[in-house]
Enzyme design. Structure first.
Site, PDB file in Angstrom:
ATOM      1  N   LYS A 108       0.821  -1.209   0.000  1.00 50.08           N
ATOM      2  CA  LYS A 108       0.000   0.000   0.000  1.00 50.08           C
ATOM      3  C   LYS A 108       0.862   1.269   0.000  1.00 50.08           C
ATOM      4  O   LYS A 108       0.404   2.323  -0.422  1.00 50.08           O
ATOM      5  CB  LYS A 108      -0.974  -0.019   1.171  1.00 50.08           C
ATOM      6  CG  LYS A 108      -2.011  -1.127   0.977  1.00 50.08           C
ATOM      7  CD  LYS A 108      -3.074  -1.162   2.025  1.00 50.08           C
ATOM      8  CE  LYS A 108      -4.150  -2.173   1.675  1.00 50.08           C
ATOM      9  NZ  LYS A 108      -3.694  -3.582   1.796  1.00 50.08           N
TER      10      LYS A 108
HETATM   11  C1  PLP Z   1      -4.392  -4.659   1.115  1.00 48.18           C
HETATM   12  C2  PLP Z   1      -3.624  -5.924   0.938  1.00 48.18           C
HETATM   13  C3  PLP Z   1      -4.012  -6.918   0.001  1.00 48.18           C
HETATM   14  C4  PLP Z   1      -5.284  -6.811  -0.817  1.00 48.18           C
HETATM   15  O1  PLP Z   1      -5.229  -5.833  -1.821  1.00 48.18           O
HETATM   16  P1  PLP Z   1      -6.577  -5.335  -2.540  1.00 48.18           P
HETATM   17  O2  PLP Z   1      -6.166  -4.207  -3.394  1.00 48.18           O
HETATM   18  O3  PLP Z   1      -7.507  -4.932  -1.421  1.00 48.18           O
HETATM   19  O4  PLP Z   1      -7.123  -6.495  -3.313  1.00 48.18           O
HETATM   20  C5  PLP Z   1      -3.208  -8.039  -0.141  1.00 48.18           C
HETATM   21  N1  PLP Z   1      -2.089  -8.206   0.617  1.00 48.18           N
HETATM   22  C6  PLP Z   1      -1.697  -7.293   1.526  1.00 48.18           C
HETATM   23  C7  PLP Z   1      -0.484  -7.556   2.333  1.00 48.18           C
HETATM   24  C8  PLP Z   1      -2.434  -6.125   1.721  1.00 48.18           C
HETATM   25  O5  PLP Z   1      -2.032  -5.225   2.639  1.00 48.18           O
END
Ligand code: PLP
Length: 462
Positions: A108
């Site tokens: 993120k």
């Molecule tokens: C947020 C997250 C996901 C999922 O991503 P999306 O965009 O919500 O599908 C997968 N793995 C990790 C470690 C995350 O923090």
């Protein structure tokens, strides 16, 4: 670039307004009015240059080109690897794209480090401030905090459930030494935290007085920043056809892959990896989206009942008919089930998406197997992606799994699978010696609103 809502009723907006709005007024999500084709890059272009070129058509005139390029350069300079998101080979035709070298070790960061800078720029231009409020079960809160900790025009208040995050997750939020950052331990669960945030947004007078804002995963700017690394990885593999496997929760990451493909990136298939919360895998197998609730797993960031970003793809599948999309979403909310027509499914889903789900024991087995074969430590979300890549990859086509978190973010699961406890990288090595700053509040809307009112600098300006 102009943006329309997937539900057809909200006003058309430009990039900066969409950035600050998050959700559209009619409850829909903003999407661009057209899908620009990808620019071409020179061999000397690094990640930040590719990022600026991919995103500029979406940003339009709302940020000057040079300013935006500088913003990209600064955002990706916070990453602890010279390639920003390095591509690592783990098998003859199998790769991992490491998206976890950002400040908080989660993918993120790739989007949020840029989004924080965009917020600050747009707010400064307009002479505005906002108060970002959010709830976290652990991971997103720290990425959001780190993204805005230097933003003059943003205060951020993140609620987390007291005693229910890991020590690393809590410390990543509570040790950030910036006056605009406020982590609140709520005496309650994650759902309580989320309800408090929803109630603050629902209180219109409060929302306006403190200019509440959010940076959650439906924010368009986050999606567009994620398109970049698909283009980057495809280019690193020589722009031959390539597939991606994506550990999926809210469908934001894999939607970004779809946009990259729609814009001309040579992407063969997009493989959705699910844990036991497998609504999307069941959809790809049965054409029906059915809400079955959530069960906790070793990959908590994918413990999601309904993937909110899917609405953006549904809008495309409906020929961009907002009325039809709104009707389907309302029915889905009411009855917990959404069926798509077989011709729609055959045109939009079948040619692109594949999916597979894995439970915790299969996830641990994959972490162990990758370690045995390559010596690489992977964490549970990434392991779900690797397992899906192996189950559903196209023969003869290279496949890249997106590694969404650093193994040190989920040390217990990694240790269970491999016997090795992954250490934190150098920039976080002293995390447990840093001073913590947090406030413990009751699960009480009045108490939380009083706190926000006390720290928000929006009020000071009035
Ligand atoms: C947020 C997250 C996901 C999922 O991503 P999306 O965009 O919500 O599908 C997968 N793995 C990790 C470690 C995350 O923090």
């Amino acid at each position: 670039m102009r943006y329309v809502s997937t539900r057809g009723l909200a006003p058309e907006l430009g990039f900066a307004d969409v950035l600050l709005a998050g959700l559209a007024d009619d409850g829909g999500l903003y999407v661009p009015t057209s899908w620009p084709q990808l620019a071409t890059f020179g061999p000397a272009d690094d990640y930040a240059a590719v990022a600026a070129a991919v995103m500029l058509p979406y940003v339009g005139d709302d940020v000057p080109k040079e300013t935006f390029e500088t913003m990209c350069r600064q955002a990706y300079a916070t990453f602890g690897h010279p390639a920003v998101t390095p591509l690592v080979q783990i098998g003859p035709n199998e790769w991992v794209l490491e998206l976890f070298h950002g400040p908080t070790l989660a993918f993120k960061d790739v989007a949020l480090q840029l989004v924080g800078r965009l917020f600050d720029y747009v707010l400064a231009e307009r002479g505005q401030r906002v108060t970002i409020v959010g709830a976290t079960s652990g991971d997103t809160g720290s990425a959001a905090i780190d993204a805005v900790k230097h933003c003059d025009n943003v205060d951020i208040v993140i609620l987390y459930p007291n005693g229910r995050t890991s020590d690393v997750q809590r410390r990543q939020m509570t040790t950030v030494d910036s006056p605009n950052v406020h982590a609140i331990a709520v005496d309650g669960t994650f759902d309580d935290c989320q309800d408090l945030v929803k109630a603050m947004f629902a209180d219109q007078a409060f929302r306006l007085q403190y200019q509440l804002s959010a940076v959650n995963s439906i924010n368009w700017a986050r999606i567009v920043a994620q398109v970049v690394y698909y283009v980057w990885a495809a280019r690193s593999l020589g722009n031959q056809p390539v597939s991606f496997s994506v550990p999926t929760g809210n469908f934001g990451n894999v939607l970004a892959g779809w946009i990259a493909r729609r814009s001309g990136a040579p992407i063969e298939s997009l493989v959705i990896g699910s844990n036991t919360n497998d609504i999307l895998t069941r959809f790809v197998e049965t054409r029906a989206m059915v809400n079955d609730g959530v069960t906790p797993t070793l990959s908590p960031s994918m413990d999601i009942a309904v993937s909110s970003n899917f609405e953006r793809l549904l809008f495309e599948m409906n020929g961009r008919d907002g009325g039809m999309t709104a009707e389907q979403m309302n029915r889905f909310r009411a009855v917990g089930r959404l069926d798509v027509e077989s011709d729609q499914f055959d045109a939009w889903i079948a040619p692109v998406f594949k999916a597979a789900c894995f439970d915790d024991s299969q996830t641990l087995a994959t972490i162990a197997d990758v370690y045995r074969r390559t010596g690489m430590l992977t964490e549970p979300h990434t392991a779900v992606g690797i397992a899906a890549a192996r189950a559903k990859g196209d023969p003869g086509v290279p496949i890249v799994t997106l590694a969404t978190a650093h193994p040190a973010k989920f040390p217990d699961a990694v240790e269970r699978a491999t016997g090795i406890r992954p250490p934190l990288p150098p920039h976080l090595a002293d995390l447990f010696e840093r001073h913590e700053r947090t406030s413990l509040l009751a699960n009480d809307l009045g108490a939380v609103q009083a706190f926000v009112a006390g720290v928000s600098r929006v009020a000071v300006r009035r």
